[in-house]
Write a protein that holds these residues in place. Sequence first.
Motif, PDB file in Angstrom:
ATOM      1  N   THR B  33       1.167  -1.065  -0.369  1.00 52.30           N
ATOM      2  CA  THR B  33      -0.117  -0.086   0.380  1.00 52.30           C
ATOM      3  C   THR B  33       0.866   1.367   0.232  1.00 52.30           C
ATOM      4  O   THR B  33       1.642   1.665   0.790  1.00 52.30           O
ATOM      5  N   GLY B  43      -3.176   0.161  -3.495  1.00 46.50           N
ATOM      6  CA  GLY B  43      -2.744  -1.225  -2.337  1.00 46.50           C
ATOM      7  C   GLY B  43      -3.249  -2.189  -3.848  1.00 46.50           C
ATOM      8  O   GLY B  43      -3.865  -2.039  -4.531  1.00 46.50           O
ATOM      9  N   TRP B  79       6.199   2.862   0.895  1.00 51.42           N
ATOM     10  CA  TRP B  79       4.963   1.516   1.348  1.00 51.42           C
ATOM     11  C   TRP B  79       5.197   1.029   1.859  1.00 51.42           C
ATOM     12  O   TRP B  79       6.420   0.822   2.702  1.00 51.42           O
TER      13      TRP B  79
END
Lengths: 336, 336
Positions: B33, B43, B79
């Motif tokens: 994500t 995501g 991320w």
Amino acid sequence: MNTESPTEVRATSDPRALRDALATFTTGVTIVTTRDAEGAPFGVTVNSFNSVSLEPPLVLWSLAKTSRSLEAFQRAEHWAVHILSTEQDALSTRFARAGENKFEGIELESGIQDMPLLPRCTTRLQCRTSFRYEGGDHIIFVGQVVAFDRSDRAPLVFHGGKYAVATRKTPPLTLAPPEGAPIDSRFDDEFLGYLLWRASQQFHLRVQRTLAARELTQEEFFVLIPLFHNDGRSAAAFCSTLADLGLGAATSAIDRLAARRLIRIEPDTRRLFLTPTGHDEILQVLAMTKAIESECLGQLGHWESVSLKNLLKQFIVQTNPGLPHPWDAEEAEPQA
Amino acid sequence: MNTESPTEVRATSDPRALRDALATFTTGVTIVTTRDAEGAPFGVTVNSFNSVSLEPPLVLWSLAKTSRSLEAFQRAEHWAVHILSTEQDALSTRFARAGENKFEGIELESGIQDMPLLPRCTTRLQCRTSFRYEGGDHIIFVGQVVAFDRSDRAPLVFHGGKYAVATRKTPPLTLAPPEGAPIDSRFDDEFLGYLLWRASQQFHLRVQRTLAARELTQEEFFVLIPLFHNDGRSAAAFCSTLADLGLGAATSAIDRLAARRLIRIEPDTRRLFLTPTGHDEILQVLAMTKAIESECLGQLGHWESVSLKNLLKQFIVQTNPGLPHPWDAEEAEPQA
């Protein structure tokens, strides 16, 4: 940093905890091989393999910069990735260690540019190096698959730092109770004792039909098999072993088998021997039970069969209160 | 190209066969994500994840160049990789599809720079992008782990194109024949009939001790359980059901249970009913067998137990030749 998280968020200053956390990502196990300029084979166990691209077909894996094999792979134009099967865990362990004689005793096959190919793998991918990338203490190798072959051997799995086998996840499987049945009938569908008993029964009811056609009982079958492996056993000790395993009727089974001349009881020592007729008989019976097994395993599916056998073995080992192994030559002397 | 190879080596011109071959490498399942510049969460489900380096701690994963999320990840400084648990297969499927509302209904937690963190995962790794590399039709993202957390949830596995669970592999030596034993003694250690029988015996020998302490036989136990769920059954039909399952001694068990007033045989109809005493007795016995089950499953381990039950159910369903379910109310009329 989030304060509502129920789990403790850790900094990466704890390398061991980080390694354990990273190990929760399950992988297969591969051995990557190549040859150096002099033709010597190199190979390393790698689970940092993955596929990257389909068009063109690219795969990647990482090798520690400290690896003795680094130079060979850095210079190699080609290398081969072997996705190992469940039976190759010892091979994986061998190639994971630093050592000179990793290939000793292995009958190598030969791939593109004489790449060393290991036999009996699940899948083999012959690759040409496309890129080598910087990756911290590792080099990331990216290669294009130029040829491949595969078998239907179930793949070996590395899971939580241990060798493992994987089984298809099935939706919770209800075995019975009809609509409107009381809640507590679920007790039995989930009850391990029922599942083990019923699975064993379904198998052995088939075996019993085969045995009945040859006028043998299940007790006689369980007497003949251990004798097939180790005869010359003392009748008393053998009956005691079988009784420990819940086969109380062994004595009369032995008498019936002797009367049919399938076994012979040595008069002086009371030791049991399979006769040539008995030997032929058990070979036939084993072939028939093997056919039943194949049919059942075919119905269950190959990979599931590997897992079921593995789990039953684990169950037997973990819950064994010290029961004897019926075809071990050594057996406890009978209780006087 | 090697001509001695027993397996057919294929060129990569068959993309489907290649994809199937690559899928024999087992992986975990992750969702990665991030947020875009406007703060919208992105995501994607990814199984091309792997760890690369420990010093510094680097991980990598690949994203298709055609992905709608590509731009967000290309621009993101951070991320988060979520290693999914066995209970998150539906979440994995949701994030594998292209769609606008992947995050709908999920109570996100917030990580570094407000990274969207999914709850109830096995492991979460918050990462800062280190490198982005060319990888054919994918981009390879390499990132440094800057924070992580983990739970003890068992990880989800992707195996042969399907969701799976993994279980520890038992070393073969545990059940192996002694040194020097003939090759074909492996027949029995690997013979499903033996493994099923032995596992069932080990369980039921424990149960039998419990039953013996209450002066009950295994046959009587197998008569009482179905009556506990459905009484009022016809004695003849019930005996026929049990005989089909290999429990031939049900008639005498019924007579003994009636003599002990644990069950009652209605004189006119020959139907069987549990007495209040019988009801109490079976409750006690069930509690004791449940305790034996808990002990065995504890010895085997939680995830192994789930898999073993699952596989035994599958085996029972797949190999069932049409045997009755012993506590089904409906039962075949006995053969005249």
